[in-house]
Design an enzyme around this catalytic site. Structure first.
Site, PDB file in Angstrom:
ATOM      1  N   TYR A 152       0.717  -1.291   0.015  1.00 43.22           N
ATOM      2  CA  TYR A 152      -0.048   0.007   0.002  1.00 43.22           C
ATOM      3  C   TYR A 152       0.860   1.243  -0.043  1.00 43.22           C
ATOM      4  O   TYR A 152       1.532   1.472   0.843  1.00 43.22           O
ATOM      5  CB  TYR A 152      -0.739   0.092   1.213  1.00 43.22           C
ATOM      6  CG  TYR A 152      -1.470   1.179   1.937  1.00 43.22           C
ATOM      7  CD1 TYR A 152      -1.319   1.937   2.866  1.00 43.22           C
ATOM      8  CD2 TYR A 152      -2.185   1.890   0.780  1.00 43.22           C
ATOM      9  CE1 TYR A 152      -1.992   2.709   3.385  1.00 43.22           C
ATOM     10  CE2 TYR A 152      -3.017   3.234   1.196  1.00 43.22           C
ATOM     11  CZ  TYR A 152      -2.823   3.593   2.445  1.00 43.22           C
ATOM     12  OH  TYR A 152      -3.554   4.616   2.954  1.00 43.22           O
ATOM     13  N   ASP A 237      -1.918  -6.332   9.089  1.00 42.63           N
ATOM     14  CA  ASP A 237      -3.111  -5.319   8.811  1.00 42.63           C
ATOM     15  C   ASP A 237      -4.181  -5.950   8.008  1.00 42.63           C
ATOM     16  O   ASP A 237      -4.127  -6.372   6.879  1.00 42.63           O
ATOM     17  CB  ASP A 237      -2.517  -4.186   7.953  1.00 42.63           C
ATOM     18  CG  ASP A 237      -3.515  -3.097   7.667  1.00 42.63           C
ATOM     19  OD1 ASP A 237      -3.190  -2.080   6.999  1.00 42.63           O
ATOM     20  OD2 ASP A 237      -4.841  -3.301   7.821  1.00 42.63           O
ATOM     21  N   ILE A 239      -7.292  -5.104   7.333  1.00 42.28           N
ATOM     22  CA  ILE A 239      -8.484  -4.120   6.884  1.00 42.28           C
ATOM     23  C   ILE A 239      -9.189  -4.668   5.741  1.00 42.28           C
ATOM     24  O   ILE A 239     -10.279  -4.257   5.712  1.00 42.28           O
ATOM     25  CB  ILE A 239      -7.704  -2.709   6.299  1.00 42.28           C
ATOM     26  CG1 ILE A 239      -8.914  -1.772   6.292  1.00 42.28           C
ATOM     27  CG2 ILE A 239      -6.942  -3.155   5.245  1.00 42.28           C
ATOM     28  CD1 ILE A 239      -8.370  -0.442   6.100  1.00 42.28           C
TER      29      ILE A 239
END
Lengths: 493, 438
Positions: A152, A237, A239
Site C-alpha cells: 500500500y 493489517d 483491513i
C-alpha cells in the site's frame, strides 16, 4: 499572507520533509481525475477513478438498517435520551458495547475460528492512525520494519513520517504469484543487519493490497515463526478481511497462532471498518495486540485519535445486530464477486491477465506485454497514456514498490455498473488499438494519432465546471476546496 | 569507530516505555479514588465528588432541545438521505459546511471582533490531537516550547510524549495574579538556552486552565512581541473561549493580530475545540487555525492520522450553522457558568477560602496556602490527600499543574448538578470548621 524563505526554517524537519508522500508523481493520476472527473451525463469523456479502493456496493443494506433503527442515532427522538451520556464519554477505553460489537464482528469475519477479546480492542484514527500507533509503540526513530512488496502506497507516510521509522521492502515476484517466502524474509533481514539497520518487525497486509490475495496458512505460520526466531514484531493489517468473495477463506494471524509455538507478545493486528463496511469517513481504526504492554501503550496513545462516541454508539448497535451482519457479509461478498468477475472476464477477452485474486476492492493487472521495455520508465510512460488518453486513473505498480515493472492496481468497487461498462470499453479499445499498432507500421499510427486528436477535440476542459456537485454520483464526489488540494485528500487510497 | 550491531530484542519503543504519558502523576490518583467510590445523589451519598474533571454539563438541555426540533436535519432517522456520501467522505479538508460553521461559531464567540477563514481551519480529533500535531510541525525532537505555569497537566503528554519536544516553564505567581510578564518569559528563554534547548515557540491557554481567567490585552501584546523578537511561534489554545462569563472580557490573539494588520501573523496558530464550550468531549472535535499557509497545508496532511468522524462533522455543521441556536447557546451558557462560578466563590468565601479572581472556564483556582504546614509541595500533597480521603472531594493539586507556589488547587464546578455542588460546598465548610476548632 507573505511566505518568506525564512519561514521554512521556522518549521520542523518533519514539517518540511517529503515523507508525507504527496509529491510523488503517483498523484498525477489523481490530479488528472480531479481536474476532469468522469460523469455519465455531464462529462462522459472524463477520467474514471479506478485508483480509489472504496466499497460502496452495500449501502442500500446499511441505509435500510439505519431507517429501521432510529434509536442507534443519538440525534433522533428515539435515541435522544442517550445524547448526554454519549456526548460526554471520552474514556479512551471506548464504549464497552462498541468494543464488544467490534470484537464479535472481527470474529465473524475470521469465520468464527477465533474469539477476539473486547478488552484488547484499542481505537485509533482509522487504520492510518492504527499503523502509525503500532510503529510508535514498537520502534524507535531510525529502526526499520520489513514490508513485503508490492505494498500500500500510504505506508510510506503512515509508518515513517512522524515516527522516523524506516521501511525495508521485501520484494516478492510474480514467478510465484508474489508469495512471501521465508527465504526472501531471511535475505532482507540479513542484508539489513549488514547495513546496520535495526529491524524491529514485519508488517503484512492480509488480504493483500494491492494484490487482492489472501495469505495461506503456510505463509502465515512461516511469518509467525520467523518473527519468533528473530524476536521481532509482526503487525498484520487485516483491513480487507471481509472483502474476501471466494475461496480460499480469510485466515487471520490470530487463528494460526492458536496452534503454534510462538511468542504471542510479538503479534499485533490492525483493523478498520473503512473497507469491509465502506465507512472511511467514520475513522474507525483498531489496534489489537496480544501484548499487554502494547495494548496499554496504544490505548494511551489513542487519546490522539479516538473514535467519536457518536459513531461508537451507532456502530455498537449496528454490528451487534447478528442478523444484519450475517446478511451484510453474505451480500457484500456476492456483489464483490460479481464485480470482480465482470472485470476479469472482460479483460481476459482482450488478452489482459490479472493475478488470480479472491479479495480486496481491486485487481492486479498485468500490462507487461504492453511495455516497450521492462523498465519503470516504460511503465510510467504506459501509465501516463492510460491516464491521459484512455482516461482511467489506475495505480502503477511502482507506486506500490513493485520490483517488476508493468503491473497496475485497478479498483473495481467504487463505481456503478454503467461506469464499469464504460471503463471496460475503454480498456478493450486501448488494448485492441495497441495490437493494431503492433501489426501495422507508421501509417497506421498516424491514423491513430488522428483519432486521439479527434478525441481530444471532443474534450472541453470547461466541462469540469459544468456540473452541479449534487448531480454527481455520490461516490465520485470530492468536495472541492478553493485551495488546490493534493490528491491524497482521502486518508487511504 | 566501530558501530556495534544491537541484538534485536523483544523490546518496545523508547516512547512506549517512557513515563511521559504522565499517567503516574498524583493528578490521576485522585481519579482512581473517585472511580472506586463515586458519589451518587441517592445511591452513594458519601462517595467522592468529582471536582477534578473540567467538563461542561450545564447546557445540555439546549443541545437536546435543538435536536428535538431539528431531527431531520441532523440525523438519518428518516429515509437516511446523505448517509452514503457522508460515510464515504474522508477528505482531510473536512466538510466545507462544517468548517464554515466552525469559523462562524468562533467569530460569534469573539463578538464578531475577529474574522476566521474556513479554509484555514484544519480538523483534528480533539484539541489533544491538535496540540500534538502542531508540536510535530513547529518543533524538532529535543527542542523546547515555553509554557506559562500553572498549566493543564495533559500538556506534559500531549506536547512531549511522542514528539520528543521539551516544555520549559514560564513561572507565574500570585504576586501579580499569575499574569505572564516579559521578565518571566525572558527568564524561561534564558533557562532553555542554558540547557542547550532550542526554543521553537510559546504556547498559552487563553482563557487559562487552571486559573479560570482570561489573559489581558497588554499581556497578549507583550507575548506576541516576545515571539516576534525571538522569532518563534505563538500557539494560543482558546478551548475555553466560549466559556467566559462575559463576552467582552475575552480577547483572542486573533483580535490582536487584526489590530496589527496581521503583521507577523504567520507565526500564530490558534487551537480550538468543542469539548468545553459545547460540552461534547466524546465527539472529538478539535481544530487548528493557522495564519501560516505552510502550517495549514502540513497540518491538514497530518490530520489524516486524526480526522473527525464525518457523521459528527455533519451533525455539528447543521447545529452550528443555525445562527439562532448558536447565539442563544453562547449567551445562555455564559450566564449559567457565571452563575455557577458565583455560587462556588460565595460558598468558599463563607468557608473562609479565597480564590483567584476568575472570569472564565469550568473551574476556579482556590488558595489553600494558609492551611499548609509548610510552604512545600509535600505539604500541598498531604493536604490534597486529606481532602480526597476525608472530605471526599477530588480536586487537582497545583503541583500537578506545575504551579511554582504550593497551596493552590483547581476546583471544577460545571460537571455536576447544583445540588451536588451544594453538598461539596457543605463538606468544605464542615472541613474548615473542624480545622478552626483543632
Amino acid at each position: 499572507m507573505e511566505f518568506t524563505r525564512k519561514n521554512r526554517q521556522l518549521l520542523s524537519r518533519i514539517a518540511t520533509n517529503d515523507r508525507h508522500g504527496e509529491n510523488s508523481p503517483y498523484f498525477d493520476g489523481w490530479k488528472a481525475y480531479d481536474s476532469n472527473p468522469f460523469h455519465p451525463i455531464h462529462n462522459p469523456d472524463g477520467v474514471i477513478q479506478m485508483g480509489l479502493a472504496e466499497n460502496p456496493l452495500c449501502f442500500d443494506l446499511i441505509e435500510k438498517w439505519i431507517r429501521e433503527n432510529p434509536d442507534a442515532s443519538i440525534c433522533t427522538a428515539e435515541g435522544l435520551d442517550k445524547f448526554k451520556d454519549i456526548a460526554i464519554y471520552q474514556d479512551y477505553h471506548g464504549l464497552r458495547e462498541f468494543r464488544e460489537a467490534v470484537a464479535k464482528f472481527m470474529g465473524r469475519v475470521g469465520g468464527n475460528r477465533v474469539t477476539f477479546d473486547p478488552n484488547r480492542i484499542v481505537m485509533s484514527g482509522g487504520a492510518t492512525g492504527a499503523n502509525e500507533t503500532a510503529m510508535f509503540c514498537l520502534a524507535d526513530p531510525g529502526d526499520a520494519f520489513l514490508v513485503p512488496s508490492p505494498y500500500y502506497a500510504g505506508f510510506a507516510r503512515d509508518l515513517r513520517w512522524r515516527t522516523g521509522v524506516e521501511i525495508v521492502p521485501v520484494h516478492c515476484k510474480s514467478s510465484n504469484n508474489f508469495r512471501i517466502t521465508r527465504a526472501a524474509l531471511e535475505e532482507a533481514y540479513e542484508k539489513a543487519q549488514r547495513s546496520n539497520i535495526n529491524i524491529k518487525g514485519v508488517i503484512i497486509t492480509n488480504p493483500s493490497n494491492p494484490l487482492g490475495t489472501v495469505l495461506d496458512k503456510e505463509t502465515l505460520r512461516s511469518l509467525v515463526s520467523f518473527v519468533t526466531d528473530k524476536k521481532i514484531h509482526l503487525v498484520s493489517d487485516e483491513i480487507y478481511a471481509a472483502t474476501v468473495f471466494s475461496s480460499p477463506r480469510f485466515i487471520s494471524v490470530a487463528e494460526v497462532m492458536q496452534d503454534m509455538d510462538c511468542n504471542r507478545d510479538l503479534i499485533h493486528i490492525v483493523y478498520s471498518l473503512s473497507k469491509d463496511m465502506g465507512f472511511p469517513g467514520f475513522r474507525v481504526g483498531i489496534v489489537y495486540s496480544f501484548n499487554d504492554d502494547v495494548t496499554n501503550c496504544a490505548r494511551k496513545m489513542s487519546s490522539f485519535g479516538l473514535v467519536s462516541s457518536q459513531t461508537q454508539f451507532l456502530l455498537a448497535s449496528m454490528l451487534s445486530d447478528d442478523e444484519f451482519v450475517g446478511n451484510f457479509l453474505r451480500e457484500s461478498s456476492k456483489r464483490l464477486a460479481k464485480r470482480h468477475h465482470v472485470f476479469t472476464k472482460g479483460l481476459e477477452e482482450v488478452g489482459i491477465s490479472t493475478i488470480k485474486s479472491n479479495a480486496g476492492l481491486f485487481f492486479w493487472m498485468d500490462m507487461r506485454p504492453l511495455l516497450k521495455e521492462q523498465t519503470t520508465k516504460a511503465e510510467t510512460e504506459l501509465w501516463r497514456v492510460i491516464i491521459n488518453k484512455v482516461k482511467l486513473n489506475v495505480s502503477p505498480g511502482s507506486s506500490f514498490l513493485c520490483s517488476e515493472p508493468g503491473w497496475f492496481r485497478v479498483c473495481f468497487a467504487n463505481m456503478d455498473d454503467k461506469t464499469v461498462e464504460v471503463a471496460l470499453d475503454r480498456i478493450r479499445e486501448f488494448v485492441l488499438q495497441g495490437k493494431e499498432e503492433n501489426n501495422h507500421e507508421a501509417d497506421k499510427s498516424q491514423a491513430r494519432a488522428q483519432r486521439w486528436r479527434k478525441q481530444n477535440l471532443r474534450l472541453s476542459f470547461s466541462s469540469s465546471r459544468l456540473y452541479d456537485e449534487s448531480l454527481m454520483s455520490p461516490h465520485m464526489i470530492s468536495p472541492h476546496s478553493p485551495i488546490p488540494h493534493s490528491p491524497l485528500v482521502r486518508a487511504r487510497t | 569507530m566501530a558501530i556495534e550491531i544491537e541484538q534485536p530484542r523483544v523490546g518496545l519503543s523508547k516512547v512506549a516505555v517512557s513515563k511521559t504519558h504522565g499517567e503516574d502523576s498524583p493528578y490521576f490518583a485522585g481519579w482512581k479514588a473517585y472511580d472506586e467510590n463515586p458519589y451518587h445523589e441517592t445511591s452513594n451519598q458519601s462517595g467522592v465528588i468529582q471536582m477534578g474533571l473540567a467538563e461542561n454539563q450545564v447546557s445540555f438541555d439546549l443541545l437536546e432541545k435543538y435536536l428535538e426540533e431539528h431531527s431531520e436535519a441532523s440525523s438519518w432517522g428518516k429515509g437516511a438521505p446523505g448517509f452514503r456520501e457522508n460515510a464515504l467522505f474522508q477528505d482531510y479538508h473536512g466538510l466545507k459546511s462544517f468548517r464554515q460553521a466552525m469559523a462562524s461559531f468562533m467569530e460569534q464567540i469573539r463578538g464578531g471582533r475577529a474574522k476566521f477563514d474556513p479554509d484555514r481551519i484544519v480538523l483534528t480529533a480533539g484539541a489533544t490531537a491538535a496540540n500534538e500535531l502542531l508540536t510535530f510541525i513547529l518543533a524538532d525532537p529535543g527542542d523546547a516550547l515555553l509554557i506559562p505555569t500553572p498549566y493543564y497537566p495533559g500538556f506534559d503528554r500531549d506536547l512531549r510524549w511522542r514528539t520528543g519536544v521539551n516544555i520549559v516553564p514560564i513561572h507565574c505567581d500570585s504576586s501579580n495574579n499569575f499574569q505572564i510578564t516579559p521578565e518571566a518569559m525572558e527568564a524561561a528563554y534564558q533557562s532553555a538556552e542554558s540547557m542547550n534547548l532550542k526554543v521553537r515557540g510559546i504556547l498559552i491557554t487563553n482563557p487559562s486552565n487552571p486559573l479560570g481567567a482570561t489573559i489581558q490585552r497588554s499581556a497578549l501584546e507583550q507575548i506576541l512581541d516576545f515571539a516576534v523578537n525571538k522569532n518563534i511561534h505563538l500557539v494560543s489554545d482558546e478551548i475555553y473561549s466560549g466559556s467566559t462569563f462575559s463576552s467582552s472580557e475575552f480577547i483572542s490573539i486573533a483580535e490582536i493580530l487584526e489590530t496589527r494588520g496581521y503583521k507577523d501573523a504567520e507565526r500564530v496558530h490558534i487551537v480550538y475545540s468543542l469539548s468545553k464550550d459545547l460540552g461534547l468531549p466524546g465527539f472529538r472535535v478539535g481544530t487548528i487555525y493557522s495564519y501560516n499557509d505552510q502550517v495549514v497545508t502540513t497540518a491538514r496532511r497530518m490530520s489524516s492520522f486524526t480526522l473527525i468522524s464525518s457523521q459528527t462533522q455533519h451533525l455539528l455543521a447543521c447545529m452550528l450553522s443555525n445562527k439562532e441556536f448558536s447565539e442563544n447557546y453562547i449567551k445562555t451558557n455564559r450566564e449559567r457558568l457565571s452563575k455557577r462560578y458565583d455560587m462556588i466563590i460565595k460558598g468558599l468565601k463563607k468557608a473562609g477560602i479565597e480564590c483567584l479572581k476568575g472570569n472564565a472556564g469550568l473551574f476556579c483556582w482556590m488558595n489553600l496556602s494558609p492551611l499548609l504546614e509548610k510552604p512545600t509541595r509535600e505539604s500541598e500533597l498531604a493536604l490534597w490527600k486529606v481532602i480526597l480521603n476525608e472530605v471526599k472531594l477530588n480536586i487537582s493539586p497545583g503541583s500537578s499543574c506545575h504551579c511554582s507556589e504550593p497551596g493552590w488547587f483547581r476546583v471544577c464546578f460545571a460537571n455536576m448538578s447544583e445540588q451536588t455542588l451544594e453538598i461539596a460546598l457543605e463538606r468544605i465548610h464542615k472541613f474548615m470548621e473542624q480545622r478552626k476548632r483543632s
